[in-house]
Scaffold this active site. Structure first.
Site, PDB file in Angstrom:
ATOM      1  N   SER A   1     108.006  36.659  29.670  1.00 52.97           N
ATOM      2  CA  SER A   1     107.517  37.653  30.673  1.00 52.97           C
ATOM      3  C   SER A   1     108.322  37.997  31.782  1.00 52.97           C
ATOM      4  O   SER A   1     109.375  37.149  32.078  1.00 52.97           O
ATOM      5  CB  SER A   1     106.020  36.741  31.151  1.00 52.97           C
ATOM      6  OG  SER A   1     105.673  37.549  32.186  1.00 52.97           O
TER       7      SER A   1
ATOM      8  N   LYS B   1     106.598  29.848  31.348  1.00 54.68           N
ATOM      9  CA  LYS B   1     107.518  30.481  30.125  1.00 54.68           C
ATOM     10  C   LYS B   1     108.961  30.470  30.300  1.00 54.68           C
ATOM     11  O   LYS B   1     109.646  30.075  29.437  1.00 54.68           O
ATOM     12  CB  LYS B   1     107.164  32.043  30.610  1.00 54.68           C
ATOM     13  CG  LYS B   1     105.592  32.569  30.080  1.00 54.68           C
ATOM     14  CD  LYS B   1     105.732  32.728  28.578  1.00 54.68           C
ATOM     15  CE  LYS B   1     104.203  33.152  28.088  1.00 54.68           C
ATOM     16  NZ  LYS B   1     104.387  32.991  26.661  1.00 54.68           N
TER      17      LYS B   1
ATOM     18  N   TYR C   1     102.351  30.199  35.888  1.00 52.05           N
ATOM     19  CA  TYR C   1     102.605  30.978  34.445  1.00 52.05           C
ATOM     20  C   TYR C   1     104.018  31.483  34.240  1.00 52.05           C
ATOM     21  O   TYR C   1     104.856  31.081  32.980  1.00 52.05           O
ATOM     22  CB  TYR C   1     101.574  32.463  34.764  1.00 52.05           C
ATOM     23  CG  TYR C   1     101.909  33.186  33.426  1.00 52.05           C
ATOM     24  CD1 TYR C   1     101.929  32.970  32.200  1.00 52.05           C
ATOM     25  CD2 TYR C   1     102.498  34.617  33.711  1.00 52.05           C
ATOM     26  CE1 TYR C   1     102.206  33.850  31.120  1.00 52.05           C
ATOM     27  CE2 TYR C   1     102.685  35.437  32.676  1.00 52.05           C
ATOM     28  CZ  TYR C   1     102.702  35.022  31.384  1.00 52.05           C
ATOM     29  OH  TYR C   1     102.855  36.187  30.478  1.00 52.05           O
TER      30      TYR C   1
HETATM   31  N1  LIG Z   1      99.808  41.378  27.976  1.00 53.43           N
HETATM   32  C1  LIG Z   1     100.855  41.552  28.874  1.00 53.43           C
HETATM   33  O1  LIG Z   1     101.080  42.468  29.671  1.00 53.43           O
HETATM   34  C2  LIG Z   1     102.088  40.326  28.685  1.00 53.43           C
HETATM   35  C3  LIG Z   1     103.166  40.452  29.552  1.00 53.43           C
HETATM   36  C4  LIG Z   1     104.124  39.471  29.273  1.00 53.43           C
HETATM   37  C5  LIG Z   1     104.146  38.642  28.379  1.00 53.43           C
HETATM   38  N2  LIG Z   1     102.866  38.618  27.717  1.00 53.43           N
HETATM   39  C6  LIG Z   1     103.059  37.302  26.769  1.00 53.43           C
HETATM   40  O2  LIG Z   1     102.548  37.876  25.525  1.00 53.43           O
HETATM   41  C7  LIG Z   1     101.763  37.103  24.761  1.00 53.43           C
HETATM   42  C8  LIG Z   1     100.566  37.654  24.027  1.00 53.43           C
HETATM   43  O3  LIG Z   1      99.810  38.191  25.251  1.00 53.43           O
HETATM   44  P1  LIG Z   1      98.348  38.874  25.200  1.00 53.43           P
HETATM   45  O4  LIG Z   1      98.110  39.876  26.359  1.00 53.43           O
HETATM   46  O5  LIG Z   1      98.544  39.355  23.662  1.00 53.43           O
HETATM   47  O6  LIG Z   1      97.641  37.652  25.324  1.00 53.43           O
HETATM   48  P2  LIG Z   1      96.171  37.486  24.474  1.00 53.43           P
HETATM   49  O7  LIG Z   1      95.528  36.273  25.474  1.00 53.43           O
HETATM   50  O8  LIG Z   1      95.391  38.422  24.287  1.00 53.43           O
HETATM   51  O9  LIG Z   1      96.596  36.655  23.280  1.00 53.43           O
HETATM   52  C9  LIG Z   1      97.143  35.347  23.197  1.00 53.43           C
HETATM   53  C10 LIG Z   1      96.519  34.603  22.024  1.00 53.43           C
HETATM   54  O10 LIG Z   1      96.881  33.322  21.983  1.00 53.43           O
HETATM   55  C11 LIG Z   1      95.830  32.605  21.810  1.00 53.43           C
HETATM   56  N3  LIG Z   1      95.919  31.105  22.361  1.00 53.43           N
HETATM   57  C12 LIG Z   1      95.916  30.817  23.456  1.00 53.43           C
HETATM   58  N4  LIG Z   1      96.055  29.578  23.759  1.00 53.43           N
HETATM   59  C13 LIG Z   1      96.222  29.008  22.481  1.00 53.43           C
HETATM   60  C14 LIG Z   1      96.448  27.727  22.191  1.00 53.43           C
HETATM   61  N5  LIG Z   1      96.508  26.686  22.706  1.00 53.43           N
HETATM   62  N6  LIG Z   1      96.561  27.595  20.722  1.00 53.43           N
HETATM   63  C15 LIG Z   1      96.340  28.524  19.731  1.00 53.43           C
HETATM   64  N7  LIG Z   1      96.141  29.711  20.199  1.00 53.43           N
HETATM   65  C16 LIG Z   1      95.979  30.132  21.662  1.00 53.43           C
HETATM   66  C17 LIG Z   1      94.727  33.212  22.239  1.00 53.43           C
HETATM   67  O11 LIG Z   1      93.515  32.951  21.673  1.00 53.43           O
HETATM   68  C18 LIG Z   1      94.976  34.531  21.944  1.00 53.43           C
HETATM   69  O12 LIG Z   1      94.612  35.015  20.605  1.00 53.43           O
HETATM   70  C19 LIG Z   1     101.722  35.646  25.410  1.00 53.43           C
HETATM   71  O13 LIG Z   1     102.580  34.740  25.329  1.00 53.43           O
HETATM   72  C20 LIG Z   1     101.858  36.455  27.091  1.00 53.43           C
HETATM   73  O14 LIG Z   1     102.516  35.009  28.132  1.00 53.43           O
HETATM   74  C21 LIG Z   1     101.908  39.281  27.850  1.00 53.43           C
END
Ligand SMILES: NC(=O)c1ccc[n+]([C@@H]2O[C@H](COP(=O)([O-])OP(=O)(O)OC[C@H]3O[C@@H](n4cnc5c(N)ncnc54)[C@H](O)[C@@H]3O)[C@@H](O)[C@H]2O)c1
Length: 340
Positions: A122, A150, A146
């Site tokens: 991120s 990461k 957070y």
């Molecule tokens: N959405 C954004 O803008 C953004 C920006 C930068 C980075 N990210 C990173 O991208 C990735 C996906 O983000 P997202 O927006 O799709 O989030 P999201 O919450 O929609 O998806 C994350 C998924 O991980 C699963 N999860 C969480 N903890 C878990 C665990 N302990 N064991 C198994 N599964 C688990 C959740 O159930 C969910 O389905 C993450 O790593 C997040 O940090 C997202």
């Protein structure tokens, strides 16, 4: 054809990568605890699903005993800056220790030949930038648990690379948004904390948008963010996977559109799309929120051949609004079945 483990594939970004993986003929296995993701999304994508938790070593061990994975796309994490300020322990447990657990299990299941990993990092790892835009060499000094959880996970990948030959690609997304309407996919976070869905729901008559921070040192006082369409992120994952499956070296890439959009600009874009005002409740900035984050993604263009195609603000907002409308129609249709 490869067998690809997708952790967090029931969530927003992970689910959007799956249609492309299937199109390339890969076998996809999703591992997700469904804490923030949706079983209906996985069912709709018609892929193998293992419900399990990254922090549970036995569940991970069983996953690796049953199947040989050629690559791992590691999305599973908790991803709310504000929540991480209140509960840092959970963030380090899931995002950092959970990643360590995944890497350890994959290492021991493959007798020291771990499959390559594409990791969702991120822009939060950068903290408060001294200079914009941010490229891969910009100093990393996260200001939230957070972002720190990461960054430590990035270091784990680096150290596992040095010690055990693990190859990985770190993708640092800026603000993921938009939807893949063609595959019936979009953002369903509960609770929703992301700006664009919240602005759309405010414009459609739900609670006013809380605009956190109006006195940042930016031209209009609101925070500046770089929004990247989730379909562009999906493409970057496919390219990163191709790179690793072809034997490419470990690398890291910042993924954004390269345009800084202020929160006020975003609000006006949503108003224009909906043809309706977005009621705003102005609130103080939140701890952990930097004033401005904008990506320099030229390295991804040069090394992976990645270019964002869908990340104009107009396209992102219009896809997100269409997705929101579809969800509202679906919910009212379901409710009408319950009541009739
Ligand atoms: N959405 C954004 O803008 C953004 C920006 C930068 C980075 N990210 C990173 O991208 C990735 C996906 O983000 P997202 O927006 O799709 O989030 P999201 O919450 O929609 O998806 C994350 C998924 O991980 C699963 N999860 C969480 N903890 C878990 C665990 N302990 N064991 C198994 N599964 C688990 C959740 O159930 C969910 O389905 C993450 O790593 C997040 O940090 C997202």
């Amino acid at each position: 054809m490869a067998t690809v483990l997708v952790t967090g594939g029931a969530g927003f970004v992970g689910s959007h990568v799956i249609p492309g993986l299937k199109r390339r003929g890969h076998r996809v296995v999703v591992f997700d605890n469904l804490q923030r993701g949706h079983r209906s999304t996985v069912d709709q994508l018609d892929v193998e699903f293992v419900q399990g938790d990254l922090t549970n070593s036995e569940e991970l061990q069983r996953l690796f005993v049953g199947t040989h994975f050629d690559a791992i796309l590691h999305f599973a994490a908790l991803a709310y800056v504000g929540e991480s300020m209140l509960n840092p322990d959970v963030y380090y447990r899931v995002n950092t220790a959970g990643t360590l657990n995944l890497l350890q299990q994959s290492l021991s299941a493959t007798e020291g030949q771990p499959p390559p990993v594409v990791f969702s990092s991120s822009c939060a790892v950068f903290g408060i930038p001294k200079q914009l835009p941010l490229d891969e060499r910009s100093p990393k000094s996260p200001i939230s648990p957070y972002g720190r959880s990461k960054l430590v996970a990035e270091w784990l990948l680096e150290d596992f690379g040095r010690a055990y030959g693990l190859r990985s690609v770190v993708l640092r997304y800026f603000n993921a948004a938009g939807a893949d309407l063609a595959h019936g996919l979009g953002e369903i976070h509960q609770p929703e904390t992301h700006l664009i869905p919240l602005a759309i729901s405010a414009g459609r008559g739900d609670a006013p948008l809380h605009l956190f921070g109006t006195d940042f040192d930016t031209p209009d006082g609101s925070a500046i963010r770089d929004f990247i369409h989730v379909c562009d992120l999906a493409e970057a994952h496919l390219l990163a996977l191709d790179h690793l499956l072809a034997g490419g070296d470990s690398d890291d890439f910042n993924l954004g559109s390269g345009s800084g959009i202020s929160v006020w600009e975003l609000v006006h874009a949503v108003e224009a799309e909906l043809q309706s005002p977005v009621p705003v409740h102005q609130a103080p900035s939140r701890p952990g929120d930097p004033p401005a984050l904008v990506s320099d993604s030229r390295k991804a263009a040069v090394v992976l051949g990645w270019q964002p195609h869908y990340s104009s603000l107009k396209r992102i907002v219009s896809d997100a609004a269409a997705w929101d409308q579809r969800q509202r129609l679906y919910i009212s249709h379901e409710l009408s079945h319950v009541t009739t």
